[in-house]
Design a protein around this motif. Structure first.
Motif, PDB file in Angstrom:
ATOM      1  N   UNK A  13      -9.192  48.865  69.427  1.00  0.00           N
ATOM      2  CA  UNK A  13      -8.852  48.156  70.661  1.00  0.00           C
ATOM      3  C   UNK A  13      -9.513  48.786  71.886  1.00  0.00           C
ATOM      4  N   UNK A  14     -10.413  49.701  71.671  1.00  0.00           N
ATOM      5  CA  UNK A  14     -11.043  50.444  72.761  1.00  0.00           C
ATOM      6  C   UNK A  14     -11.672  49.508  73.796  1.00  0.00           C
ATOM      7  N   UNK A  15     -11.304  49.701  75.064  1.00  0.00           N
ATOM      8  CA  UNK A  15     -11.852  48.928  76.162  1.00  0.00           C
ATOM      9  C   UNK A  15     -11.286  47.523  76.292  1.00  0.00           C
ATOM     10  N   UNK A  16     -10.318  47.145  75.459  1.00  0.00           N
ATOM     11  CA  UNK A  16      -9.784  45.779  75.490  1.00  0.00           C
ATOM     12  C   UNK A  16      -8.302  45.709  75.828  1.00  0.00           C
ATOM     13  N   UNK A  17      -7.663  46.858  76.117  1.00  0.00           N
ATOM     14  CA  UNK A  17      -6.224  46.871  76.385  1.00  0.00           C
ATOM     15  C   UNK A  17      -5.957  47.509  77.743  1.00  0.00           C
ATOM     16  N   UNK A  63       1.949  49.393  64.803  1.00  0.00           N
ATOM     17  CA  UNK A  63       2.770  49.773  63.656  1.00  0.00           C
ATOM     18  C   UNK A  63       2.212  49.023  62.462  1.00  0.00           C
ATOM     19  N   UNK A  64       1.359  49.686  61.717  1.00  0.00           N
ATOM     20  CA  UNK A  64       0.667  49.042  60.614  1.00  0.00           C
ATOM     21  C   UNK A  64       1.348  49.371  59.290  1.00  0.00           C
ATOM     22  N   UNK A  65       1.411  48.375  58.427  1.00  0.00           N
ATOM     23  CA  UNK A  65       1.961  48.601  57.092  1.00  0.00           C
ATOM     24  C   UNK A  65       0.978  49.402  56.248  1.00  0.00           C
ATOM     25  N   UNK A  66      -0.308  49.388  56.650  1.00  0.00           N
ATOM     26  CA  UNK A  66      -1.354  50.034  55.868  1.00  0.00           C
ATOM     27  C   UNK A  66      -1.487  51.527  56.157  1.00  0.00           C
ATOM     28  N   UNK A  67      -1.139  51.943  57.382  1.00  0.00           N
ATOM     29  CA  UNK A  67      -1.324  53.343  57.753  1.00  0.00           C
ATOM     30  C   UNK A  67      -0.264  53.764  58.752  1.00  0.00           C
ATOM     31  N   UNK A  68      -0.319  55.017  59.201  1.00  0.00           N
ATOM     32  CA  UNK A  68       0.645  55.529  60.164  1.00  0.00           C
ATOM     33  C   UNK A  68       0.535  54.804  61.495  1.00  0.00           C
ATOM     34  N   UNK A  69       1.600  54.896  62.284  1.00  0.00           N
ATOM     35  CA  UNK A  69       1.608  54.307  63.615  1.00  0.00           C
ATOM     36  C   UNK A  69       0.530  54.950  64.475  1.00  0.00           C
ATOM     37  N   UNK A  70      -0.231  54.107  65.177  1.00  0.00           N
ATOM     38  CA  UNK A  70      -1.344  54.586  66.011  1.00  0.00           C
ATOM     39  C   UNK A  70      -1.059  54.266  67.472  1.00  0.00           C
ATOM     40  N   UNK A  71      -1.191  55.264  68.345  1.00  0.00           N
ATOM     41  CA  UNK A  71      -0.972  55.068  69.779  1.00  0.00           C
ATOM     42  C   UNK A  71      -2.167  54.363  70.397  1.00  0.00           C
ATOM     43  N   UNK A  72      -1.872  53.349  71.217  1.00  0.00           N
ATOM     44  CA  UNK A  72      -2.905  52.574  71.914  1.00  0.00           C
ATOM     45  C   UNK A  72      -3.046  53.087  73.346  1.00  0.00           C
ATOM     46  N   UNK A  73      -1.921  53.066  74.069  1.00  0.00           N
ATOM     47  CA  UNK A  73      -1.861  53.519  75.465  1.00  0.00           C
ATOM     48  C   UNK A  73      -0.700  54.496  75.613  1.00  0.00           C
ATOM     49  N   UNK A  74      -0.879  55.470  76.489  1.00  0.00           N
ATOM     50  CA  UNK A  74       0.184  56.433  76.745  1.00  0.00           C
ATOM     51  C   UNK A  74       0.189  56.734  78.230  1.00  0.00           C
ATOM     52  N   UNK A  75       1.269  56.325  78.894  1.00  0.00           N
ATOM     53  CA  UNK A  75       1.419  56.557  80.326  1.00  0.00           C
ATOM     54  C   UNK A  75       2.467  57.647  80.507  1.00  0.00           C
ATOM     55  N   UNK A  76       2.080  58.757  81.107  1.00  0.00           N
ATOM     56  CA  UNK A  76       3.017  59.849  81.332  1.00  0.00           C
ATOM     57  C   UNK A  76       2.629  60.608  82.592  1.00  0.00           C
ATOM     58  N   UNK A  77       3.629  61.090  83.293  1.00  0.00           N
ATOM     59  CA  UNK A  77       3.415  61.897  84.494  1.00  0.00           C
ATOM     60  C   UNK A  77       2.483  61.188  85.490  1.00  0.00           C
ATOM     61  N   UNK A  78       2.624  59.846  85.582  1.00  0.00           N
ATOM     62  CA  UNK A  78       1.814  59.073  86.517  1.00  0.00           C
ATOM     63  C   UNK A  78       0.371  58.862  86.101  1.00  0.00           C
ATOM     64  N   UNK A  79       0.012  59.307  84.905  1.00  0.00           N
ATOM     65  CA  UNK A  79      -1.377  59.176  84.424  1.00  0.00           C
ATOM     66  C   UNK A  79      -1.417  58.287  83.180  1.00  0.00           C
ATOM     67  N   UNK A  80      -2.518  57.559  83.076  1.00  0.00           N
ATOM     68  CA  UNK A  80      -2.729  56.682  81.934  1.00  0.00           C
ATOM     69  C   UNK A  80      -3.753  57.286  80.993  1.00  0.00           C
ATOM     70  N   UNK A  81      -3.388  57.371  79.734  1.00  0.00           N
ATOM     71  CA  UNK A  81      -4.315  57.770  78.678  1.00  0.00           C
ATOM     72  C   UNK A  81      -4.596  56.517  77.861  1.00  0.00           C
ATOM     73  N   UNK A  82      -5.803  55.989  78.018  1.00  0.00           N
ATOM     74  CA  UNK A  82      -6.163  54.722  77.375  1.00  0.00           C
ATOM     75  C   UNK A  82      -7.212  54.962  76.298  1.00  0.00           C
TER      76      UNK A  82
END
Length: 183
Positions: free
Chosen positions: A88-92, A63-82
């Motif tokens: 933060x690519x490859x570090x979360x 949640x950045x004051x400079x720009x819109x909220x950006x999704x980092x990780x999204x876990x849904x239906x038993x699957x992870x979208x990283x």
């Protein structure tokens, strides 16, 4: 009688509808501090009132004051979208192999000064949902975090030099005073 009937109708409606959200995210803290290059764990434990449904989602975002909220990780239906957020690519990653078990905490590896942001953990298990925000501040352990580029190491060396100089001068002054006193 009419009031009593209205009371029971309202009570019945509340029992059927239930609370608006029984999902609760518990946080141990809302502010995190980490040294540049270290790993930091952002905690997000939750409890569900209902069993996990097919509509279970866990979303971590910046949640950045400079720009819109950006999704980092999204876990849904038993699957992870990283790796949804380039900086933060490859570090979360989640701390748990199954974030549906009540622990949606994440680890950010090799933190950078630019990772100092507000993060949001959002858990949704329809009809339940909750979210919490937390602030991460990354500090450089070798600097004072000010506009002054002098490092702590340089300051420490200067302080030691002054201390040694004062100590030596004090010892010389005591020796001279003692020798004058003996005469």
């Amino acid at each position: 009688m009419r009031c009593l009937l209205s009371f029971f109708v309202l009570l019945g409606a509340l029992c059927c509808i239930g609370p608006a959200s029984a999902l609760i995210i518990s946080m141990s803290q809302s502010r995190y501090y980490a040294a540049r290059g270290s790993n930091v764990r952002l905690a997000c434990q939750y409890t569900l009132a209902l069993d996990v449904t097919q509509y279970m989602e866990i979303i971590w975002s910046v949640v950045s004051a400079k720009e819109d909220e950006k999704t980092i990780l999204w876990f849904t239906d038993g699957r992870l979208n990283a790796d949804l957020y380039k900086p933060l690519e490859g570090r979360v990653h989640f701390t748990s192999s199954d974030p549906q078990n009540g622990d949606a905490s994440i680890i950010i590896s090799d933190v950078r000064l630019s990772d100092s942001e507000t993060y949001r953990c959002f858990v949704k298990n329809l009809p339940e949902l909750d979210h919490q925000k937390m602030d991460l501040t990354v500090v450089d352990p070798l600097s004072r975090q000010t506009d002054n580029p002098v490092s702590l190491t340089t300051t420490a060396v200067a302080a030691i030099a002054v201390f040694v100089t004062i100590t030596v001068l004090g010892a010389v002054a005591i020796a001279v005073a003692f020798s004058c006193y003996r005469k």
